[in-house]
Design an enzyme around this catalytic site. Structure first.
Site, mmCIF file in Angstrom:
data_model
loop_
_atom_site.group_PDB
_atom_site.id
_atom_site.type_symbol
_atom_site.label_atom_id
_atom_site.label_comp_id
_atom_site.label_asym_id
_atom_site.label_seq_id
_atom_site.Cartn_x
_atom_site.Cartn_y
_atom_site.Cartn_z
ATOM 1 N N ARG A 168 -9.974 -3.243 -8.147
ATOM 2 C CA ARG A 168 -10.975 -2.321 -8.689
ATOM 3 C C ARG A 168 -11.868 -2.956 -9.736
ATOM 4 O O ARG A 168 -13.028 -2.575 -9.885
ATOM 5 C CB ARG A 168 -10.254 -1.081 -9.251
ATOM 6 C CG ARG A 168 -9.631 -0.229 -8.150
ATOM 7 C CD ARG A 168 -8.602 0.737 -8.696
ATOM 8 N NE ARG A 168 -7.466 0.023 -9.276
ATOM 9 C CZ ARG A 168 -6.505 0.598 -9.978
ATOM 10 N NH1 ARG A 168 -6.528 1.889 -10.182
ATOM 11 N NH2 ARG A 168 -5.503 -0.131 -10.454
ATOM 12 N N CYS B 129 0.830 -1.206 0.000
ATOM 13 C CA CYS B 129 0.000 0.000 0.000
ATOM 14 C C CYS B 129 0.866 1.259 0.000
ATOM 15 O O CYS B 129 1.713 1.436 0.870
ATOM 16 C CB CYS B 129 -0.917 0.010 1.215
ATOM 17 S SG CYS B 129 -2.028 1.403 1.159
#
Ligand SMILES: Cc1cc2nc3c(=O)[nH]c(=O)nc-3n(C[C@H](O)[C@H](O)[C@H](O)COP(=O)(O)O)c2cc1C
Length: 361
Positions: free
Chosen positions: A229, A104
């Site tokens: 996503r 991340c």
């Protein structure tokens, strides 16, 4: 027949797994994705500082009791002892697998030199991996990027360190930390990582269709794909991928599986209900808005619907508007179909259900 993969003592059915996404892959979305064929679904990241685990937000994130499959809890931190303690605590919370976040790039995470920022300090990476694997009998997996920046793609070395310390699988996002989410994911480093280690590797980044999944698997030789996503607004993507990989294995061609507007409506209504149960009405409506904006993509009138829905505060109204929006989309589709069969040309391309259903966001 869907292929399976071994992760330590666990066998997972299928080659497509859901990526962790903070604020999105809560228990509700994980369960929906698993219902639609995701072989595994990783929790949102949790700080390794367990002192902070008693906030309401953390407690919701850490509650794995309602997960309908393997419970994979992700932890993020930079202190080996703290990460080790968090891994132990994850076991007490009922996790089946502990996932370490070194992928991340969020500032909040990187400022403390955790997430993908760790990749530039290989000694620390090694200490964290050793501490975590020693602290828990659970299988430990690692989520990483390809390196620190395009000039320092040390993904292969990190992957080898991970394998040597007993990490059971790797998920590799095909971008460096410096790339954030810009440009296209590259799969060359993932291919090199797969060639360099013997543990399962999941390729991650910009995979939004079954054809993407097939292409990335072919190119990288990875054992599976991790989808983030691409699953938003279309959790049925996992079934499409499973189906496509099965078809390819038996010599068929990739065909998208149709999900009707009506089915889409039923999925989102169930999704919203589950969000209200998990978060309560106030927060559930807010989380619901985000998902609604993806579910309605490419349906005529989506923008107006989205603009309206952001102002809605009550669950009842949110459900009602959603029902109406999808009922309208369905009747517009019927109109279009009637026109097509009677030979009348209705100029309504964006309302064409086949584009709604088979295109991917
Ligand atoms: C909103 C958002 C939240 C994310 N949160 C996490 C997270 O909590 N832990 C993590 O390891 N990666 C996180 N990621 C990165 C994703 O897991 C994934 O690696 C990235 O989105 C690339 O995959 P995709 O192109 O399939 O989305 C997040 C990504 C997004 C877009």
């Amino acid at each position: 027949m869907t292929s399976s993969l071994r992760l330590g003592p666990h066998t997972i059915e299928g080659r497509a797994v859901l990526a962790p996404m903070a604020g999105l892959t809560d228990q509700v979305f994980r369960n929906i994705c698993r219902d639609f064929g995701a072989a595994m679904a990783v929790s949102e990241m949790n700080t390794a500082d367990t002192v902070l685990w008693n906030t309401r937000k953390s407690m919701t994130r850490l509650d794995l009791s309602g997960d309908n499959g393997l419970r994979v809890l992700q932890i993020a931190g930079s202190e080996p002892e703290q990460m080790a303690a968090a891994a132990k605590a994850a076991g007490n919370l009922g996790a089946d697998i502990v996932d370490i976040n070194m992928g991340c790039p969020a500032k909040k995470v990187c400022r403390k030199l955790s997430g993908s920022a760790l990749l530039r300090d290989e000694k620390r990476v090694l200490r964290i991996l050793e501490a975590v694997t020693a602290a828990t009998p659970l299988p430990v997996t690692l989520k990483m990027r390809t390196g620190w920046d395009p000039e320092h793609r040390n993904g292969v070395r990190i992957a080898q360190l991970a394998e040597a310390t007993g990490i059971k699988s790797l998920a590799v996002h095909g971008r460096t930390r410096a790339c954030l989410f810009t440009g296209n994911a590259e799969y060359e480093t993932i291919r090199a990582i797969k060639a360099a280690v013997g543990i399962p590797v999941f390729a991650n980044g910009d995979i939004c269709t079954a054809a993407d999944a097939q292409r990335v698997l072919d190119y990288t030789g990875a054992d599976g794909v991790m989808i983030g996503r691409g699953a938003l607004g279309q959790p049925w993507l996992f079934n499409e991928i499973n189906q496509a990989l099965d078809d390819c294995a038996t010599g068929g061609q990739i065909l998208p599986t149709a999900v009707t507007v009506k089915q889409r409506r039923d999925i989102i209504l169930t999704h919203l209900d589950a969000l209200y149960s998990l978060y309560g009405e106030h927060q559930g409506v807010r989380v619901g808005r985000k998902h609604l904006s993806w579910y309605c993509k490419q349906i005529e009138g989506a923008k107006v619907f989205r603009d309206t829905i952001v102002r809605i505060e009550s669950a009842e109204e949110q459900l009602q508007l959603t029902r109406h929006f999808f009922a309208d989309a369905e009747s517009a589709r019927d109109l279009q179909m009637a026109a097509l069969t009677s030979g009348i040309n209705v100029p309504c391309p964006t309302n064409n259900p086949s584009s709604v259903i088979t295109q991917h966001q």
